[in-house]
Design an enzyme around this catalytic site. Structure first.
Site, short mmCIF file in Angstrom:
data_model
loop_
_atom_site.label_atom_id
_atom_site.label_comp_id
_atom_site.label_asym_id
_atom_site.label_seq_id
_atom_site.Cartn_x
_atom_site.Cartn_y
_atom_site.Cartn_z
N MET A 28 0.86 -1.18 0.00
CA MET A 28 0.00 0.00 0.00
C MET A 28 0.89 1.24 0.00
SD MET A 28 -2.68 0.86 3.01
CE MET A 28 -1.76 2.13 3.82
N TRP A 87 7.79 33.75 4.22
CA TRP A 87 7.45 33.05 2.98
C TRP A 87 5.97 33.26 2.71
CZ3 TRP A 87 10.24 31.21 -0.75
CH2 TRP A 87 9.69 30.30 -1.66
N GLU A 161 11.89 26.76 8.35
CA GLU A 161 13.29 27.04 8.00
C GLU A 161 14.23 26.80 9.18
OE1 GLU A 161 13.51 31.00 6.40
OE2 GLU A 161 12.08 30.57 4.82
N SER A 182 8.60 22.06 7.25
CA SER A 182 8.56 21.60 5.85
C SER A 182 9.64 20.55 5.65
CB SER A 182 8.82 22.77 4.89
OG SER A 182 9.06 22.28 3.59
N HIS A 187 15.06 21.68 2.36
CA HIS A 187 14.93 21.99 3.79
C HIS A 187 15.88 21.04 4.56
CE1 HIS A 187 11.51 24.91 3.85
NE2 HIS A 187 11.61 24.59 2.58
N HIS A 214 -10.53 15.26 4.67
CA HIS A 214 -11.95 15.34 4.30
C HIS A 214 -12.94 15.75 5.37
CE1 HIS A 214 -10.63 13.47 0.58
NE2 HIS A 214 -10.08 12.50 1.28
N ASN A 249 -7.84 17.61 1.54
CA ASN A 249 -7.07 16.38 1.50
C ASN A 249 -5.61 16.80 1.49
OD1 ASN A 249 -5.71 14.08 1.16
ND2 ASN A 249 -6.70 13.46 -0.74
N ARG A 251 -3.16 14.75 2.79
CA ARG A 251 -2.42 13.56 3.23
C ARG A 251 -1.12 13.37 2.47
NH1 ARG A 251 -7.54 9.66 2.80
NH2 ARG A 251 -7.28 10.51 0.72
N GLU A 330 25.29 30.14 -6.05
CA GLU A 330 23.88 30.48 -6.25
C GLU A 330 23.40 31.35 -5.08
OE1 GLU A 330 21.24 27.09 -6.49
OE2 GLU A 330 19.53 28.38 -7.03
C1 LIG Z 1 8.84 29.90 6.31
C2 LIG Z 1 8.24 28.96 5.33
N1 LIG Z 1 6.97 28.56 5.51
C3 LIG Z 1 6.39 27.69 4.66
C4 LIG Z 1 7.06 27.17 3.58
C5 LIG Z 1 6.37 26.24 2.66
O1 LIG Z 1 6.85 24.93 2.72
P1 LIG Z 1 6.58 23.93 1.49
O2 LIG Z 1 7.51 24.30 0.41
O3 LIG Z 1 6.85 22.58 2.07
O4 LIG Z 1 5.16 24.09 1.09
C6 LIG Z 1 8.39 27.57 3.34
C7 LIG Z 1 9.10 27.06 2.16
O5 LIG Z 1 10.25 27.25 1.92
C8 LIG Z 1 8.99 28.48 4.24
O6 LIG Z 1 10.25 28.90 4.05
#
Ligand SMILES: Cc1ncc(COP(=O)(O)O)c(C=O)c1O
Length: 390
Positions: A28, A87, A161, A182, A187, A214, A249, A251, A330
């Protein structure tokens, strides 16, 4: 070229081989035992009662706010303070869910919101603060926690982060009611896509389980399912397709869960490498008076996500940007700069009454370069040398 992301996984080859074997033998691949085990291990490592694995860090933020609305701790129209230097998907769910964002400026020296910047903002009637711990750094989280307690404000941390950073003996992500993470590529460790929500609050966790899938009761403990079914007069047959509250959803899959279990074993190793690299970069940057010094003395561990370079003047910014680019490194802007200047923010919130001056300064005179657990000694040395005075 020194790239921000070197690979998809730490120990790439070994992890890919293990993944291929896992897929071949798995019966699964939708959310199941691997995801559950990853949640257990993540909660244990983070030192939280519950961890809920979802499909991304962005969904973690959306699911968390939706769950707080569903259990009535927030309501539509409530004002939610957010970091201006963050972000986009830390702020977008606030708008999407009918909450009102209040952008809070950061400190130049810590890149993060402090009690001072919180108090300076038009801070009345703020129901929640949802702050990002930027690039592995934070301001004084104990003081912010106290501020939130004093003001009866819910404190949430977007820790996407800053996995592994620590201050006052506490991991970032453990200061507020709940925190998000994340596990996207690049990350601290990767499950390709993925996010986590941590909390010690049982009522919130139960709702998170429903919001992730859901709005049904299938993922709740048996006695909790029974209670809900009794309240709503639903029998076990119809319970399969009874939807109690607003949900998504979000998941993850067993592929993500398996990868989480593979990668989490390297948590300490990854954090130690990022921290080591950071200390060397920080030492070099501190000797260069073209650059703004970062204040990290209050932190025990800086599990740095990427290294910021903030220049004292616009001319120096152009100079250092060129220096790093010419050396094939970079570089990127320091996350999204002052979020109130982003097109989506102006579209849905309008022009901000007050400028977030420090976030703007960092945006206009700063960039970041790679720090990851796979940088070689040669690469670290090159990056250190680039931090020297021009
Ligand atoms: C502070 C912060 N929050 C949320 C996210 C979103 O995470 P994801 O890319 O897993 O959706 C990021 C992505 O870099 C982030 O830096």
């Amino acid at each position: 070229m020194i790239k921000l992301m070197k690979s998809t996984f730490y120990k790439e080859e070994k992890t890919k081989k293990a993944l291929a074997d896992f897929i071949l033998q798995a019966e699964m691949l939708s959310m199941g035992a691997e995801c559950k085990e990853f949640e257990r291990r993540f909660a244990e490592k983070q030192g939280r009662k519950y961890a809920l694995f979802v499909s991304s860090g962005s969904m973690a933020n959306l699911v968390l706010l939706q769950a707080l609305l569903n259990i009535g701790r927030l309501k539509r129209g409530d004002r939610v303070a957010v970091s201006s230097l963050t972000w986009a998907t830390n702020i977008m769910p606030v708008l999407q869910l009918g909450l009102v964002p209040v952008a809070i400026d950061c400190e130049k020296e810590t890149l993060n919101v402090s009690v001072k910047t919180l108090e300076k903002a038009d801070g009345t009637d703020i129901k929640a603060i949802f702050l990002t711990n930027v690039l592995g750094f934070s301001d004084d989280m104990s003081a912010i926690k106290k501020w939130a307690e004093r003001n009866g404000t819910i404190f949430l941390e977007d820790n996407c982060e800053s996995l592994g950073s620590k201050m006052h003996g506490t991991l970032l992500g453990n200061f507020g009611l709940a925190s998000t993470f994340s596990t996207y590529v690049g990350h601290h460790f990767s499950t390709i896509e993925g996010g986590m929500i941590c909390t010690d609050d049982e009522e919130l966790h139960d709702m998170l389980l429903m919001v992730r899938a859901h709005g049904w009761d299938r993922n709740l403990a048996e006695e909790k399912q029974k209670k809900l079914r009794d309240i709503h007069g639903v029998d076990d047959f119809f319970a399969k397709y009874t939807f109690y509250d607003l949900a998504y959803n979000a998941r993850p899959t067993e592929i993500n869960g398996f990868l989480g279990n593979e990668q989490i074993q390297y948590w300490d190793e990854i954090v130690a490498k990022r921290e080591d690299n950071f200390r060397r970069f920080q030492e070099a940057a501190a000797l260069n008076d073209d650059l703004l010094p970062l204040e990290v003395d209050h932190m025990e561990v800086v599990s740095n996500f990427a290294m910021p370079v903030i220049c004292k003047t616009q001319e120096l910014f152009e100079l250092y940007r060129k220096k790093f680019s010419d050396a094939q490194v970079e570089i990127r802007p320091i996350i999204a700069g002052d979020m109130t200047k982003q097109p989506f923010y102006k579209k849905y919130v309008g022009e901000a009454a007050e400028e977030c001056e420090n976030a703007r300064f960092i945006h206009e005179q700063g960039f970041y370069f790679p720090n990851n657990s796979e940088l070689t000694e040669e690469e670290v040395q090159l990056l250190v040398s680039l931090l020297g005075k021009k």
